[in-house]
Enzyme design. Sequence first.
Site, short mmCIF file in Angstrom:
data_model
loop_
_atom_site.label_atom_id
_atom_site.label_comp_id
_atom_site.label_asym_id
_atom_site.label_seq_id
_atom_site.Cartn_x
_atom_site.Cartn_y
_atom_site.Cartn_z
NE ARG A 139 -4.20 -1.26 0.00
CZ ARG A 139 -4.47 -2.10 -1.22
NH1 ARG A 139 -3.54 -2.42 -1.83
NH2 ARG A 139 -5.51 -2.72 -1.16
CG ASP B 196 2.81 -2.99 -8.11
OD1 ASP B 196 2.91 -2.66 -9.45
OD2 ASP B 196 1.67 -3.69 -7.88
CD GLU C 62 -2.12 2.82 -6.23
OE1 GLU C 62 -0.94 2.38 -5.39
OE2 GLU C 62 -2.50 1.74 -6.41
CG HIS D 55 -2.09 -1.31 -7.28
ND1 HIS D 55 -2.44 -0.56 -6.37
CD2 HIS D 55 -1.95 -2.71 -6.92
CE1 HIS D 55 -2.75 -1.26 -5.43
NE2 HIS D 55 -2.67 -2.59 -5.70
C1 COI Z 1 -5.91 -5.65 -3.37
O1 COI Z 1 -6.17 -6.52 -3.69
O2 COI Z 1 -6.23 -5.01 -2.43
C2 COI Z 1 -4.76 -5.00 -4.23
O3 COI Z 1 -4.24 -4.07 -3.88
C3 COI Z 1 -5.06 -5.16 -5.90
C4 COI Z 1 -5.98 -4.17 -6.46
C5 COI Z 1 -5.54 -3.37 -7.21
C6 COI Z 1 -6.87 -5.22 -7.17
#
Ligand code: COI
Length: 331
Positions: free
Chosen positions: A234, A258, A263, A296
């Site tokens: 995060r 990432d 973001e 991400h």
């Molecule tokens: C999550 O699963 O919380 C992620 O961070 C991935 C998301 C961008 C689908």
Amino acid sequence: MKIIAYGMRDDEMPYLEQWSKDNNIEVKAVKELLDENTVDLANGYDGAVVYQQKPYTAEVLDKLASFGIKSLSLRNVGVDNIDADAIKRDGIKVTNVPAYSPNAIAELTATQLMRLIRRTNTFDRKIANGDLRWAPDIADELDQMTVGVIATGRIGRKAINIYRGFGAKIVAYDIYHNPELEKEGIYVDTLDELYAKADVISLHSPATKENEHMLDNEAFSKMKDGVYILNPARGALIDTDALIRALDSGKVGAAALDVYEDEVGIFNTDFGSFDAIPDERLKNLLKRENVLVTPHIAFYTKTAAKNMTQFALTSNVNLISKGTDESEVKF
Ligand code: COI
């Protein structure tokens, strides 16, 4: 039973259609995200399946509840963008998909670490300019390094296995100790101890109010010089300004990110050119040879897309029909 699925991407659609056919349940898929402008689309459905990074606001949740929708299933793991007070007040039950593919995240994290260690970004740039010399870009070896893993949930544990495959020594920090890892004696008692020992810091923690900016000036100052920082978790875990200062001073030798604290609305968008990216801090990071930023994408694999879609739909059915599911999130 009728379910509405918001924010459906094209790459998720075959998995939704297959699930709908196999389970003989009608699912209305819409591309729009769930917000104040689209919440009315849910009227008449029994449950909603969602994925988005923008907030699930009190206004939207109140409206869902007023339509009688008390079953909300996230296709992802993170729940930090949900108004928890509204969820409790409205009696909405929420599920997430805690393990759509821990491997997907761990594999990208390890890939980026190896790219950093072997200076591939630098060599790619040199080669593109016809410079085929070795020096001064001599590499480290993961086999000689200690990786500090923060949070040893499913993703952290996958990452540990991969790092071990390269011969790395592991130290770990978590409030909850995994019994297997505990037996191996890899846990340290404090983050400070981990910072002092680790050549690489691999973040796998969810974002909470308590750990916002856990990597800040003070934390960086306690780390080894030239430490590698990996954040596939995060953006809020890292104070970006402090990271930039630590990169400038050489305290942080390299980083793979990432996620990024600002973001939302930027990642997964085509701005048409590098200059048009509307975030100077992000561009500062993107320009650096020793920083690898990805938008991400760690979760973005076929396995994960299938599991996120189908597990969330199944959880939503359980919430609707039984009032509970094993992936129910407690707020
Ligand atoms: C999550 O699963 O919380 C992620 O961070 C991935 C998301 C961008 C689908």
